[in-house]
Design a protein around this motif. Structure first.
Motif, short mmCIF file in Angstrom:
data_model
loop_
_atom_site.label_atom_id
_atom_site.label_comp_id
_atom_site.label_asym_id
_atom_site.label_seq_id
_atom_site.Cartn_x
_atom_site.Cartn_y
_atom_site.Cartn_z
N ILE A 3 44.99 -10.90 -6.78
CA ILE A 3 46.18 -10.77 -7.32
C ILE A 3 46.89 -9.54 -8.14
CG2 ILE A 3 48.19 -12.17 -8.55
CD1 ILE A 3 46.30 -14.55 -8.31
N TYR A 4 48.03 -8.88 -7.27
CA TYR A 4 48.36 -7.68 -7.92
C TYR A 4 49.40 -8.22 -9.02
CZ TYR A 4 51.59 -3.66 -8.86
OH TYR A 4 52.28 -2.83 -9.38
N VAL A 5 49.23 -7.64 -10.33
CA VAL A 5 50.05 -7.98 -11.51
C VAL A 5 50.61 -6.60 -12.00
CG1 VAL A 5 50.31 -9.05 -13.82
CG2 VAL A 5 48.61 -9.94 -12.23
N GLY A 6 51.98 -6.25 -11.89
CA GLY A 6 52.57 -5.29 -12.10
C GLY A 6 53.90 -5.52 -13.25
N LYS A 13 46.14 -5.81 -22.85
CA LYS A 13 44.86 -5.45 -22.55
C LYS A 13 44.21 -6.58 -21.13
CE LYS A 13 44.17 -4.14 -27.46
NZ LYS A 13 45.33 -3.79 -27.47
N GLU A 14 42.95 -6.11 -21.08
CA GLU A 14 42.39 -6.80 -19.95
C GLU A 14 42.16 -8.36 -20.45
OE1 GLU A 14 38.98 -4.73 -18.49
OE2 GLU A 14 40.27 -3.55 -17.27
N SER A 15 41.84 -8.39 -21.53
CA SER A 15 41.52 -9.89 -22.23
C SER A 15 42.97 -10.48 -22.00
CB SER A 15 40.96 -9.54 -23.32
OG SER A 15 41.72 -8.91 -24.28
N ASP A 16 43.88 -9.97 -22.27
CA ASP A 16 45.24 -10.68 -22.32
C ASP A 16 45.60 -11.07 -20.81
OD1 ASP A 16 45.71 -9.86 -25.16
OD2 ASP A 16 46.89 -8.10 -24.71
N LEU A 17 45.38 -10.19 -19.85
CA LEU A 17 45.60 -10.39 -18.69
C LEU A 17 44.69 -11.64 -18.08
CD1 LEU A 17 47.05 -9.69 -15.91
CD2 LEU A 17 45.35 -7.83 -15.64
N GLN A 18 43.41 -11.60 -18.46
CA GLN A 18 42.57 -12.55 -18.09
C GLN A 18 43.03 -14.02 -18.66
OE1 GLN A 18 38.66 -11.92 -17.52
NE2 GLN A 18 38.07 -14.14 -17.54
N ALA A 19 43.39 -14.00 -20.05
CA ALA A 19 43.95 -15.17 -20.67
C ALA A 19 45.20 -15.86 -20.05
CB ALA A 19 43.94 -14.96 -22.16
N GLY A 45 47.76 -3.96 -13.01
CA GLY A 45 46.29 -4.42 -12.85
C GLY A 45 45.95 -5.56 -11.54
N PHE A 46 44.78 -5.86 -11.69
CA PHE A 46 44.58 -6.76 -10.44
C PHE A 46 43.62 -7.89 -11.07
CE2 PHE A 46 45.01 -2.78 -8.50
CZ PHE A 46 45.97 -3.05 -7.66
N VAL A 47 43.75 -9.26 -10.61
CA VAL A 47 43.00 -10.25 -11.05
C VAL A 47 42.40 -10.95 -9.81
CG1 VAL A 47 43.13 -12.61 -12.13
CG2 VAL A 47 44.46 -10.60 -12.97
N GLU A 48 41.12 -11.25 -9.86
CA GLU A 48 40.51 -12.05 -8.80
C GLU A 48 40.43 -13.44 -9.26
OE1 GLU A 48 36.64 -12.35 -5.95
OE2 GLU A 48 37.10 -10.35 -7.25
N MET A 49 40.92 -14.34 -8.71
CA MET A 49 40.74 -15.71 -8.85
C MET A 49 39.78 -16.56 -8.19
SD MET A 49 44.47 -16.81 -10.48
CE MET A 49 43.67 -18.30 -11.40
N GLU A 50 39.16 -17.38 -8.49
CA GLU A 50 38.22 -18.18 -7.85
C GLU A 50 38.61 -19.01 -6.88
OE1 GLU A 50 35.05 -21.49 -9.33
OE2 GLU A 50 34.55 -19.54 -10.17
N ASN A 51 39.87 -19.72 -7.15
CA ASN A 51 40.45 -20.61 -6.12
C ASN A 51 41.82 -20.12 -5.71
OD1 ASN A 51 42.26 -23.03 -5.34
ND2 ASN A 51 40.44 -24.27 -6.17
#
Length: 81
Positions: A3-6, A13-19, A45-51
């Motif tokens: 997923i692209y998040v812009g 921060k990356e931890s905020d994006l992950q949360a 940034g980019f997020v990879e989700m399992e499902n």
């Protein structure tokens, strides 16, 4: 699913994006893109989700939603060719 998040605030921060994305399901990775010269976030940034179903739910729910005063752009990441 990637997923692209812009249009993120430079304070995110990356931890905020992950949360943020973990509310929708398991996150494999979250990566903010950093400017090499200024060493600060480029605002996306980019997020990879399992499902895939969780990822699509996150995209539908978060795209256009205000986060720290900015409307996020959330969509499926298109791989570079």
């Amino acid at each position: 699913m990637n997923i692209y998040v812009g249009n993120l605030s430079y304070e995110v921060k990356e931890s905020d994006l992950q949360a943020l994305m973990a509310d929708f399901g398991p996150v494999v990775s979250a990566k903010l893109i950093i400017d090499r010269t200024s060493n600060r976030s480029k605002g996306f940034g980019f997020v990879e989700m399992e499902n895939e179903a969780d990822a699509k739910n996150a995209i539908q729910t978060l795209n256009g939603k205000d986060h720290l005063g900015r409307p996020m752009v959330v969509k499926e990441a298109i791989p570079k060719v």
